[in-house]
Design a protein around this motif. Structure first.
Motif, PDB file in Angstrom:
ATOM      1  N   LEU A 151      -2.677   8.920  -2.851  1.00  0.00           N
ATOM      2  CA  LEU A 151      -3.736   7.919  -2.757  1.00  0.00           C
ATOM      3  C   LEU A 151      -3.211   6.489  -2.868  1.00  0.00           C
ATOM      4  O   LEU A 151      -2.360   6.187  -3.710  1.00  0.00           O
ATOM      5  CB  LEU A 151      -4.765   8.139  -3.877  1.00  0.00           C
ATOM      6  N   ASP A 152      -3.743   5.613  -2.020  1.00  0.00           N
ATOM      7  CA  ASP A 152      -3.523   4.175  -2.135  1.00  0.00           C
ATOM      8  C   ASP A 152      -4.762   3.606  -2.821  1.00  0.00           C
ATOM      9  O   ASP A 152      -5.726   3.216  -2.162  1.00  0.00           O
ATOM     10  CB  ASP A 152      -3.316   3.548  -0.750  1.00  0.00           C
ATOM     11  N   LEU A 153      -4.741   3.554  -4.148  1.00  0.00           N
ATOM     12  CA  LEU A 153      -5.929   3.162  -4.899  1.00  0.00           C
ATOM     13  C   LEU A 153      -6.287   1.692  -4.683  1.00  0.00           C
ATOM     14  O   LEU A 153      -7.461   1.332  -4.661  1.00  0.00           O
ATOM     15  CB  LEU A 153      -5.724   3.451  -6.388  1.00  0.00           C
ATOM     16  N   ALA A 165      -7.977   1.446  -1.277  1.00  0.00           N
ATOM     17  CA  ALA A 165      -9.276   2.115  -1.341  1.00  0.00           C
ATOM     18  C   ALA A 165     -10.293   1.283  -2.106  1.00  0.00           C
ATOM     19  O   ALA A 165     -11.484   1.251  -1.758  1.00  0.00           O
ATOM     20  CB  ALA A 165      -9.122   3.485  -1.990  1.00  0.00           C
ATOM     21  N   TYR A 183      -8.140  -4.733   4.642  1.00  0.00           N
ATOM     22  CA  TYR A 183      -8.896  -3.718   3.903  1.00  0.00           C
ATOM     23  C   TYR A 183     -10.389  -4.062   3.875  1.00  0.00           C
ATOM     24  O   TYR A 183     -11.249  -3.213   4.145  1.00  0.00           O
ATOM     25  CB  TYR A 183      -8.386  -3.614   2.463  1.00  0.00           C
ATOM     26  N   TYR A 241      -4.597   2.303   8.355  1.00  0.00           N
ATOM     27  CA  TYR A 241      -3.607   3.241   7.824  1.00  0.00           C
ATOM     28  C   TYR A 241      -2.818   3.996   8.899  1.00  0.00           C
ATOM     29  O   TYR A 241      -2.077   4.925   8.576  1.00  0.00           O
ATOM     30  CB  TYR A 241      -4.297   4.253   6.903  1.00  0.00           C
ATOM     31  N   GLU A 262      -0.905   9.827   2.938  1.00  0.00           N
ATOM     32  CA  GLU A 262      -1.586   8.638   2.394  1.00  0.00           C
ATOM     33  C   GLU A 262      -2.842   8.333   3.187  1.00  0.00           C
ATOM     34  O   GLU A 262      -3.887   7.994   2.610  1.00  0.00           O
ATOM     35  CB  GLU A 262      -0.642   7.430   2.411  1.00  0.00           C
ATOM     36  N   THR A 306      -6.448   8.572   1.239  1.00  0.00           N
ATOM     37  CA  THR A 306      -7.145   7.308   1.023  1.00  0.00           C
ATOM     38  C   THR A 306      -8.392   7.202   1.881  1.00  0.00           C
ATOM     39  O   THR A 306      -9.455   6.757   1.410  1.00  0.00           O
ATOM     40  CB  THR A 306      -6.199   6.127   1.303  1.00  0.00           C
ATOM     41  N   CYS A 309     -12.279   6.782   0.577  1.00  0.00           N
ATOM     42  CA  CYS A 309     -13.156   5.718   1.077  1.00  0.00           C
ATOM     43  C   CYS A 309     -14.406   6.299   1.729  1.00  0.00           C
ATOM     44  O   CYS A 309     -15.529   5.807   1.522  1.00  0.00           O
ATOM     45  CB  CYS A 309     -12.404   4.847   2.075  1.00  0.00           C
TER      46      CYS A 309
END
Length: 236
Positions: free
Chosen positions: A66-68, A71, A125, A150, A157, A161, A165
């Motif tokens: 995860l790309d917190l 996100a 983002y 992404y 990832e 992610t 979302c």
């Protein structure tokens, strides 16, 4: 909806769940045009509800990637834009919803094909979150902006992610649509009927997602989206 139409929708949903489980994208792009042709009234409530368990599973399966940070920014912008999508849905007659879904699908697929490589930042983002909030609340299709952000990141990832979302946004959009009377709970019944197809598709993807060429899967999804979106636009 007739039994034959429901079976067709379930088959499409199973394929779409497999594609999303394997690549991280594609469920709404595949299902929305078909659902729009069969019964536009199912959109976007049925699509949003069906994607909640699907994306919860994918997010948990790939949680280590995860790309917190990304996100979080996407979700903040996505939630802020949700009321705008709800307002758009108020002014779009149901008879024109298929045209809107088809056009959104085609434009999103073309944008995914044409976008150059870039390194996403906070602006990217938040931009993706705003666009997703508008399009997913209105039509159920919200993946392409996230795919653009992404598309050059590792597949795990992207899958994790984007699933997170989606999950946050779908819950918010569905709650808003139901609370404002823009989608009755009776529309959730078709979701229960196709839920086994969602489970079947995503379970099979569990054994395949490590071995599928993500670039080829992306080409398939985008190609299907373009064709089905055009058919939906012409059919309406």
């Amino acid at each position: 909806m007739s039994a034959s139409a429901l079976l067709l929708l379930a088959a499409v949903v199973a394929v779409a769940a497999f594609v999303q489980g394997a690549s991280g994208l594609g469920f709404a792009l595949i299902v929305a045009p078909v659902a729009g042709l069969l019964n536009p009234g199912l959109l976007p409530v049925m699509l949003l509800a069906a994607m909640i368990p699907l994306n919860l599973y994918i997010m948990l399966r790939e949680r280590g990637a995860l790309d917190l940070r990304g996100a979080a920014w996407i979700s903040v912008a996505r939630i802020a834009a949700t009321p705008g999508g709800s307002l758009l849905l108020l002014v779009i007659p149901e008879r024109h919803l298929g045209m809107v879904v088809g056009l959104a699908t085609v434009l999103a697929a073309l944008a995914s094909v044409a976008a150059p490589a870039f390194t996403p930042g906070r602006g990217a983002y938040m931009g993706a979150g705003v666009i997703t909030g508008l399009t997913e609340t209105t039509t159920g299709v919200g993946g392409p902006p996230l795919a653009l952000v992404y598309q050059h990141r590792p597949p795990s990832e992207l899958r994790a992610t984007v699933a997170l979302c989606f999950l946050v946004g779908e819950v918010v959009s569905l709650a808003m649509l139901l609370s404002t009377g823009q989608g009755g709970t009776e529309l959730l019944r078709p979701t229960l009927l196709i839920l086994p197809a969602v489970v079947a598709g995503v379970v099979v993807s569990r054994f395949a997602h490590r071995f599928i060429d993500a670039s080829r899967m992306r080409v398939f999804v985008l190609g299907f989206a373009l064709v089905s979106g055009v058919v939906l636009m012409l059919g309406m």
